[in-house]
Design a protein around this motif. Sequence first.
Motif, PDB file in Angstrom:
ATOM      1  N   SER A 189      43.542  35.956  50.631  1.00 48.08           N
ATOM      2  CA  SER A 189      43.726  35.031  49.621  1.00 48.08           C
ATOM      3  C   SER A 189      44.862  34.046  49.703  1.00 48.08           C
ATOM      4  O   SER A 189      45.061  33.131  49.010  1.00 48.08           O
ATOM      5  CB  SER A 189      43.593  35.708  48.301  1.00 48.08           C
ATOM      6  N   LEU A 229      43.267  42.066  50.030  1.00 46.39           N
ATOM      7  CA  LEU A 229      43.024  40.968  49.410  1.00 46.39           C
ATOM      8  C   LEU A 229      44.267  39.877  49.494  1.00 46.39           C
ATOM      9  O   LEU A 229      43.884  38.724  49.202  1.00 46.39           O
ATOM     10  CB  LEU A 229      42.467  41.646  47.828  1.00 46.39           C
ATOM     11  N   ARG A 271      43.581  48.102  50.051  1.00 41.80           N
ATOM     12  CA  ARG A 271      42.732  47.104  49.698  1.00 41.80           C
ATOM     13  C   ARG A 271      43.370  46.026  49.151  1.00 41.80           C
ATOM     14  O   ARG A 271      42.972  44.625  48.947  1.00 41.80           O
ATOM     15  CB  ARG A 271      41.756  47.762  48.826  1.00 41.80           C
ATOM     16  N   VAL A 289      36.253  44.050  49.115  1.00 40.69           N
ATOM     17  CA  VAL A 289      37.783  43.115  49.213  1.00 40.69           C
ATOM     18  C   VAL A 289      37.045  41.857  49.091  1.00 40.69           C
ATOM     19  O   VAL A 289      37.294  40.596  48.578  1.00 40.69           O
ATOM     20  CB  VAL A 289      38.429  43.238  50.331  1.00 40.69           C
ATOM     21  N   GLU A 290      35.716  41.476  49.962  1.00 41.60           N
ATOM     22  CA  GLU A 290      35.119  40.297  50.115  1.00 41.60           C
ATOM     23  C   GLU A 290      34.713  39.746  48.691  1.00 41.60           C
ATOM     24  O   GLU A 290      34.623  38.449  48.461  1.00 41.60           O
ATOM     25  CB  GLU A 290      33.996  40.249  51.146  1.00 41.60           C
ATOM     26  N   ALA A 315      35.682  40.665  45.754  1.00 40.15           N
ATOM     27  CA  ALA A 315      36.817  40.336  44.962  1.00 40.15           C
ATOM     28  C   ALA A 315      37.623  38.766  45.263  1.00 40.15           C
ATOM     29  O   ALA A 315      37.923  38.134  44.429  1.00 40.15           O
ATOM     30  CB  ALA A 315      37.983  41.089  45.129  1.00 40.15           C
ATOM     31  N   LEU A 316      37.245  38.668  46.668  1.00 44.33           N
ATOM     32  CA  LEU A 316      38.080  37.235  47.233  1.00 44.33           C
ATOM     33  C   LEU A 316      37.152  36.364  46.506  1.00 44.33           C
ATOM     34  O   LEU A 316      37.564  35.215  46.078  1.00 44.33           O
ATOM     35  CB  LEU A 316      38.006  37.350  48.667  1.00 44.33           C
TER      36      LEU A 316
END
Length: 345
Positions: free
Chosen positions: A202, A198, A194, A301-302, A304-305
Amino acid sequence: MRIAHVAPVIYPVPPKTYGGTERVVADLATAQAKAGHEVTVFAPCDSRLTDVEIVGSYRSASASSDTYGKLTPGFPAELEAEQLADLVTRAAQFDVVHLHGSAHASGVCAALGVPTFRTVHWRADEPDHVRHFKSFPKERVIAISRRQALDVPRANLAGVVHHGIPLDRYAFGGSGTEYLAFLGRMTDQKRPDRAIALARQSGLTLKLAGPVDPGNPTYFDDVVKPHLDAAIQHVGNVTDDQKQGFLSNALALMFPIDWPEPFGLVMIEAMACGTPVIGWDEGSVREIVDDGVTGIIVNSVEEALNRLPEVRDLDPAIIRKTFEQRFSADRMAREITDLYRQFGA
């Protein structure tokens, strides 16, 4: 108070690199000694504690491990037998025995009638622990998070005490380098994949630190290694001294776990440096991270991004202050010693 801690035999106390349990035992014993208690630690002789007595004539099992950290067959059990012999000889000298490793010591303490406490440095819902709690109903468990405490029978539970570390172990501040840091075992529970995802999405660099999990060595080869390049680096194990730069210079610590983590010591180590945490909403994360203050708590992950701009806006000074207020070793030692007294030790 005369306190004995029985540490695991796998790593020295404290460990040179990896070994969260041994690091907690070292910090707790040292803080209790600093508070005026007479503290003894039953641990391997390659341990490096200076303010407490160490009892053990054997080297840690990891001293004979192979490249992947696999232990020589039979070593842990043999070392635990030697440790138990030491404990039987000395048990009557203590007001309380605090267990952190092998379950065999519970039988010894119960037979000798010594007031006994246990800290489970793992998830507490697995069959071996469930049976253990039933077998030793007078052994008090000091949970390390409210999440872990949910899996401890009420009859055993003494209380919840979050881990702490010395306030001066890590200094506040770093260079603010734009990279993500990951520190933990390379395994499916910790989910470095994960962190890799990210970083790729990113455009940030990722530095992965920590050992290949000896219980799941193919994970690193199959899931992590294929992604390593100039932007995704595996730097191996890091010492406490190396952690300072590794954590304090990062944009954020990634904690993308996929299991009911009972605590997660690296989160407070990052906070000590003023570094925010990007944690997945599992286990104890919501207890340790103040969302929007010391980091962010996400579920993908989305997410977090999308929330990365928030991470950049968090105040490192507030993160460090929060660590000082909530996660010192002295606070941990005081609360645990109070539980000893409360339950008759």
